[in-house]
Design an enzyme around this catalytic site. Structure first.
Site, PDB file in Angstrom:
ATOM      1  N   ARG A 152      -1.721   8.631  -2.109  1.00 42.09           N
ATOM      2  CA  ARG A 152      -1.494   9.832  -1.306  1.00 42.09           C
ATOM      3  C   ARG A 152      -0.411  10.686  -1.948  1.00 42.09           C
ATOM      4  O   ARG A 152       0.439  10.203  -2.662  1.00 42.09           O
ATOM      5  CB  ARG A 152      -1.071   9.451   0.113  1.00 42.09           C
ATOM      6  CG  ARG A 152      -2.231   8.900   0.936  1.00 42.09           C
ATOM      7  CD  ARG A 152      -1.805   8.608   2.367  1.00 42.09           C
ATOM      8  NE  ARG A 152      -1.286   9.790   3.019  1.00 42.09           N
ATOM      9  CZ  ARG A 152      -0.091   9.849   3.612  1.00 42.09           C
ATOM     10  NH1 ARG A 152       0.707   8.824   3.616  1.00 42.09           N
ATOM     11  NH2 ARG A 152       0.300  10.957   4.207  1.00 42.09           N
ATOM     12  N   LYS A 192       4.155  -2.791   2.188  1.00 42.25           N
ATOM     13  CA  LYS A 192       2.817  -2.200   2.114  1.00 42.25           C
ATOM     14  C   LYS A 192       1.789  -3.210   1.608  1.00 42.25           C
ATOM     15  O   LYS A 192       1.943  -3.807   0.550  1.00 42.25           O
ATOM     16  CB  LYS A 192       2.843  -0.986   1.191  1.00 42.25           C
ATOM     17  CG  LYS A 192       1.564  -0.202   1.240  1.00 42.25           C
ATOM     18  CD  LYS A 192       1.835   1.266   1.188  1.00 42.25           C
ATOM     19  CE  LYS A 192       0.573   2.049   0.897  1.00 42.25           C
ATOM     20  NZ  LYS A 192       0.792   3.476   0.945  1.00 42.25           N
ATOM     21  N   ARG A 230       9.324   7.792   7.317  1.00 44.45           N
ATOM     22  CA  ARG A 230      10.075   6.605   6.924  1.00 44.45           C
ATOM     23  C   ARG A 230      10.690   5.997   8.163  1.00 44.45           C
ATOM     24  O   ARG A 230      11.251   6.703   8.991  1.00 44.45           O
ATOM     25  CB  ARG A 230      11.195   6.965   5.951  1.00 44.45           C
ATOM     26  CG  ARG A 230      10.692   7.498   4.638  1.00 44.45           C
ATOM     27  CD  ARG A 230      11.805   7.533   3.627  1.00 44.45           C
ATOM     28  NE  ARG A 230      12.845   8.465   4.009  1.00 44.45           N
ATOM     29  CZ  ARG A 230      12.893   9.725   3.583  1.00 44.45           C
ATOM     30  NH1 ARG A 230      11.952  10.183   2.805  1.00 44.45           N
ATOM     31  NH2 ARG A 230      13.855  10.515   3.939  1.00 44.45           N
TER      32      ARG A 230
HETATM   33  C1  BTN Z   1      -1.817   5.423  -0.640  1.00 44.65           C
HETATM   34  O1  BTN Z   1      -1.107   6.069  -1.398  1.00 44.65           O
HETATM   35  O2  BTN Z   1      -1.347   4.729   0.263  1.00 44.65           O
HETATM   36  C2  BTN Z   1      -3.323   5.481  -0.778  1.00 44.65           C
HETATM   37  C3  BTN Z   1      -3.817   4.561  -1.826  1.00 44.65           C
HETATM   38  C4  BTN Z   1      -5.314   4.543  -1.977  1.00 44.65           C
HETATM   39  C5  BTN Z   1      -5.765   3.717  -3.162  1.00 44.65           C
HETATM   40  C6  BTN Z   1      -7.259   3.561  -3.218  1.00 44.65           C
HETATM   41  S1  BTN Z   1      -7.738   2.312  -4.372  1.00 44.65           S
HETATM   42  C7  BTN Z   1      -9.398   2.781  -4.208  1.00 44.65           C
HETATM   43  C8  BTN Z   1      -9.417   4.291  -4.153  1.00 44.65           C
HETATM   44  N1  BTN Z   1      -9.458   4.856  -5.477  1.00 44.65           N
HETATM   45  C9  BTN Z   1      -8.341   5.528  -5.764  1.00 44.65           C
HETATM   46  O3  BTN Z   1      -8.118   6.099  -6.845  1.00 44.65           O
HETATM   47  N2  BTN Z   1      -7.499   5.496  -4.727  1.00 44.65           N
HETATM   48  C10 BTN Z   1      -8.061   4.777  -3.612  1.00 44.65           C
END
Ligand code: BTN
Length: 338
Positions: free
Chosen positions: A122, A187, A322
């Site tokens: 994100r 996380k 946060r």
């Molecule tokens: C976050 O930042 O919390 C979101 C992370 C999301 C990661 C997933 S892994 C599968 C899919 N492909 C990606 O490139 N990102 C999402």
């Protein structure tokens, strides 16, 4: 199949394989085998090299297997999943499905990978995606009602992930708005929704889930927040194929429910698993940080923030949350009186 992938398949059971045996099985020179072993090590796998014995994985790995995943789906999900692609490596499963969405008018397309070279998180962050046991999964779905109806979808997906974790033995996962999955404040999984197509008309959404199942500590050392993984939490080995199937079933049921009735059927579980409710939090808005007490979410997926005697609604987007570690420092950050 690429050489590194073939060698990983041969080593997956955790037993020793000699260099010559791997060379013979793959039809490649010992130098080529050695290079492939190094490339596997560079992407996150711990491989022992022992003189006179050969190569062995530090731990057996259950590789992602399309047939095993499909066989473990319930019939409704099996019907909804039009396509399931399994990659050894990929730039990003989300990016791949955004390409698919532009080229084909398909829905229910799933892409999973053993590792990602440019995993997306994100807010433009990287999602560290080493080889060795995590899950990187994306689902492409077409929504007929258009993007404006999708407020809250990411929360529904987060609830679906927690449901899958609970079905697989983890009862204590929590949700941090808008869609982080936490375990004791660390996380465990993240969700990234990306939109393809028109905001006004029918639109395609790629829903990406990154779930730490067995995260190699060395590669994860660059992650800039506390993290954990499922196998450490459960203190046992997890079947990645069964977990993937279970997650897919929950995702498909969740998007189907969400299309029918929005967040209604997710609200109770959100409230139950909400990591923020009742806590003082700080929201980073484009206009600056805002402090208040988290009071859950509404049916549009907005975060409810009690502040200055009123209840404010904040929608996802450029905001981040946060948990307040120290009340004083938070209030200081907001420029408010303690
Ligand atoms: C976050 O930042 O919390 C979101 C992370 C999301 C990661 C997933 S892994 C599968 C899919 N492909 C990606 O490139 N990102 C999402």
């Amino acid at each position: 199949m690429m050489l590194a992938q073939t060698i990983l398949t041969l080593l997956a059971d955790g037993e020793f394989q000699s260099g010559p045996a791997l060379g013979k099985a793959t039809g490649c020179s010992r130098t080529a085998v050695w290079k492939a072993i190094q490339s596997l090590q560079n992407t996150g796998l711990e491989i022992y090299c022992v003189r006179g014995k050969g190569y062995r994985l530090a731990q057996p790995v259950e590789l992602l297997n399309r047939d095993r995943i499909l066989a473990a789906l319930d019939s409704g999900t099996r019907q909804a999943v039009q396509q399931l692609d399994v990659y050894h490596e990929i730039h990003s499963t989300n990016a791949r499905l955004l390409e698919v969405a532009r080229q084909e008018n398909t829905s229910g397309y799933v892409c999973i990978a053993e590792c990602q070279h440019m995993g997306r998180g994100r807010r433009g962050r990287q999602w560290v995606s080493p080889l060795g046991g995590n899950l990187y999964l994306s689902l492409l779905w077409r929504f007929h009602a258009g993007a404006t109806s999708l407020g809250g979808l990411s929360l529904a997906i987060a609830v679906a992930v927690v449901r899958a974790l609970r079905d697989n033995g983890l009862a204590s996962a929590q949700l941090k708005w808008p869609n982080d999955i936490l375990l004791d404040g660390h996380k465990l999984a993240g969700i990234l929704l990306e939109l393809a197509g028109e905001v006004a008309g029918p639109c395609a959404v790629v829903m990406g889930v990154g779930l730490n199942i067995r995260a190699p500590a060395a590669e994860m050392s660059v992650v800039d927040q506390p993290w954990t993984d499922l196998e450490s939490a459960l203190k046992k080995t997890v079947s990645r194929n069964e977990l993937t199937a279970s997650l897919l079933c929950h995702l498909v049921h969740a998007v189907t429910d969400f299309e029918r009735q929005g967040l209604t059927s997710f609200m109770d579980e959100w409230a139950q698993w909400d990591a923020l409710a009742g806590n003082e939090i700080i929201l980073d808005l484009p206009t600056g940080p805002v402090c208040g007490v988290a009071r859950g979410v509404d049916e549009s997926g907005a975060l409810l923030l009690a502040r200055n005697g009123e209840l404010q609604r904040h929608h996802s987007g450029e905001v981040s949350v946060r948990l307040s570690a120290k009340r004083e420092s938070l209030l200081g950050a907001c420029g408010a009186e303690p």
